[in-house]
Design an enzyme around this catalytic site. Structure first.
Site, PDB file in Angstrom:
ATOM      1  CB  THR B  64      -0.940   0.006   1.222  1.00 32.74           C
ATOM      2  OG1 THR B  64      -1.698  -1.208   1.209  1.00 32.74           O
ATOM      3  CG2 THR B  64      -1.890   1.182   1.170  1.00 32.74           C
ATOM      4  CE  LYS B  91      12.355  12.674  19.106  1.00 33.75           C
ATOM      5  NZ  LYS B  91      12.627  13.942  18.399  1.00 33.75           N
ATOM      6  NE  ARG B 113      -2.085  -0.051   5.988  1.00 30.54           N
ATOM      7  CZ  ARG B 113      -1.788  -1.123   5.255  1.00 30.54           C
ATOM      8  NH1 ARG B 113      -0.791  -1.909   5.590  1.00 30.54           N
ATOM      9  NH2 ARG B 113      -2.490  -1.409   4.172  1.00 30.54           N
ATOM     10  CG  HIS B 141      -7.109  -1.545   2.622  1.00 27.93           C
ATOM     11  ND1 HIS B 141      -6.689  -0.392   1.986  1.00 27.93           N
ATOM     12  CD2 HIS B 141      -6.046  -2.371   2.653  1.00 27.93           C
ATOM     13  CE1 HIS B 141      -5.413  -0.531   1.664  1.00 27.93           C
ATOM     14  NE2 HIS B 141      -4.996  -1.721   2.044  1.00 27.93           N
TER      15      HIS B 141
END
Lengths: 179, 313
Positions: B64, B91, B113, B141
């Site tokens: 993808t 982080k 995604r 999707h």
């Protein structure tokens, strides 16, 4: 609705294309080096007809194809995407050849600019020439046709309509006021 | 068609139902033209010159992400990939802040995604640019379903009245959900096949037939789509072992015998050879698995063109 003024009848379109075919053979003595490429939509049947007429005149089978310029246009930003792109179909090696672009109406010249860019992404022709059935003026780019069916003076706001039997059921060209 | 495309400007692609059947047919037509572009020596058109596309992936991806990147580049857009493992997400930056910061750099589209269903929809609300769902959890999707539709359409000339089986881990599959929606929209008859533990409750409500027997699922089908067992989304044992699953649900040459002689075998990838699909079937003459990948680039070019090709109205 405003009136349409005929600029070419069916018979005149036939005679005009025959004359253009003669001009193409005069300017290109070696017809085997020519490829006729019609710009989608109405350039495609015109390219095919010119190829037929050149065959009649010289006996040479001149290849012809179609070119879609949707992805090369300069007005995508303002007009938005067009999901009806046609299929570019040029089944011949164009490298080094004389590629003659064929379209029905030449107006601003922007479609031809797009067409030249589209051709250059497919190959490197020796030269590109331009054949148009009607030149209505109002160029916005430095583009000049090599073969002109007919020059027609128009006002900017007028619309030029070309109908061809292959796409519209009849051969006819007209100018519509104020489109 | 003109009004259809204008309406889409500034819109998102989060799920199949964001598109009308007409728009999907237009995307198919456009994707075929972009497939031609991908077969030329110069695989590039200037269509999205000056546009910026960012892909933001919170899950692993080969197909993808790469195909969105190639698609954008073949349209002359600038494409930037962010994978969260090498970004400030490590982080502790939140999804919201990450999206807002990317949006502040003024991209034209963000491909998202994410393991959580609805994350791309949330991004769409705050980003101020087009958001494309590149897969969200088990939810949707859409570009996979579109490229699958193209693959079937190319081989069969249409989708209406085709019999399609989707076999495997339906429970965790966003591909299954988007494909069921797309196939039903065009009049295909869909059968899903899995052990009962790998089928969502009420799957019949999607308008599909249900079976737990792969022989029954494959019999007389025009298309068989195999799905991977998504062990990464499984919290408890939904089946005894991969080996036992494979005994009953692997698409082998033997199982395939009951399918139509012109059956198409598809799989969204990545495939697990010998688990849900036998190697000889995956590499065999009915397999369109790599064709799907090729179509992924063409269809994503069409989607990017539709979403980014034009000013916001």
């Amino acid at each position: 609705m405003t009136a349409a003024k005929t600029v070419l009848s069916a018979q005149e379109i036939g005679r005009t294309l025959a004359r253009m075919a003669h001009e193409i053979t005069e300017k290109n003595p070696d017809c085997s080096q020519i490829i006729l490429v019609g710009i989608i939509t109405r350039g495609v049947p015109l390219a095919r007809r010119l190829a037929d007429k050149i065959k009649t005149i010289t006996g040479v089978d001149v290849p012809h194809g179609s070119l879609d310029i949707t992805f090369y246009r300069d007005d995508i930003q303002s007009k938005g995407p067009d999901l009806n792109a046609g299929r570019t179909d040029i089944n011949h090696d164009i490298n080094g050849k004389t590629l003659i672009l064929v379209d029905d109406v030449l107006f601003t010249g922007r479609s031809i600019r797009a067409a030249i860019d589209a051709v250059m992404d497919i190959g490197r022709p020796g030269r590109i020439q331009l054949a148009v059935l009607l030149d209505r003026g109002h160029r916005e780019l430095p583009i000049r046709p090599d073969y002109i069916g007919k020059n027609i003076p128009t006002a900017r706001g007028e619309r030029v309509r070309v109908k061809l039997s292959e796409t519209d059921g009849e051969d006819h060209a007209s100018v519509v006021e104020g489109g | 068609m003109d009004t259809v495309e204008k309406k889409f400007r500034g819109r998102h692609l989060l799920k199949i139902s964001d598109l009308t059947a007409d728009e999907i047919m237009g995307l198919l037509n456009t994707a075929y033209k972009f497939k031609d572009v991908s077969e030329r020596e110069i695989k590039k058109v200037p269509t999205l010159r000056g546009k910026t596309i960012v892909s933001l992936f919170y899950e692993a991806s080969t197909r993808t992400r790469t195909s969105f990147e190639i698609a954008g580049k073949r349209l002359s857009a600038d494409v930037i990939n962010i994978s969260t493992s090498s970004s400030s997400v490590t982080k502790g930056e939140t999804f919201k802040d990450t999206v807002l910061n990317i949006a502040a750099m003024k991209p034209d589209a963000i491909v998202v995604r994410h393991p959580s269903p609805g994350a791309p929809a949330y991004a769409a609300r705050i980003a101020g640019c087009s958001v494309i769902n590149g897969g969200d959890g088990a939810n949707a999707h859409p570009t996979q379903a579109l490229l699958d539709l193209m693959t079937i359409h190319e081989k069969k000339g249409g989708v209406e009245d085709l019999k399609v089986a989707i076999v495997g881990d339906i429970l965790h599959s966003r591909v299954a959900r988007s494909n069921i929606n797309a196939l039903k929209m065009f009049g295909a008859e869909v059968t899903v096949c899995a052990p009962p533990t790998l089928l969502p409750h009420g799957v019949g409500a999607l308008g599909v037939k249900v079976t737990h027997n792969i022989h029954e699922a494959v019999a007389d089908k025009d298309v068989v789509m195999m799905l991977r067992i998504q062990t990464e989304r499984m919290q408890q044992g939904l089946f005894p072992s991969l080996r036992e699953y494979s005994e009953h649900f692997c698409l082998s040459a033997k199982v395939l015998k009951s399918a139509r002689p012109d059956v198409l075998i598809m799989h969204p990838g990545p495939i697990n050879r010998g688990v849900e699909i036998a190697s000889d079937v995956a590499d065999g003459p009915y397999s369109l698995i790599l064709s799907q990948v090729t179509h992924g680039v063409a269809m994503r070019m069409a989607v990017l063109y539709l979403l980014c090709g034009g000013a916001e109205s």
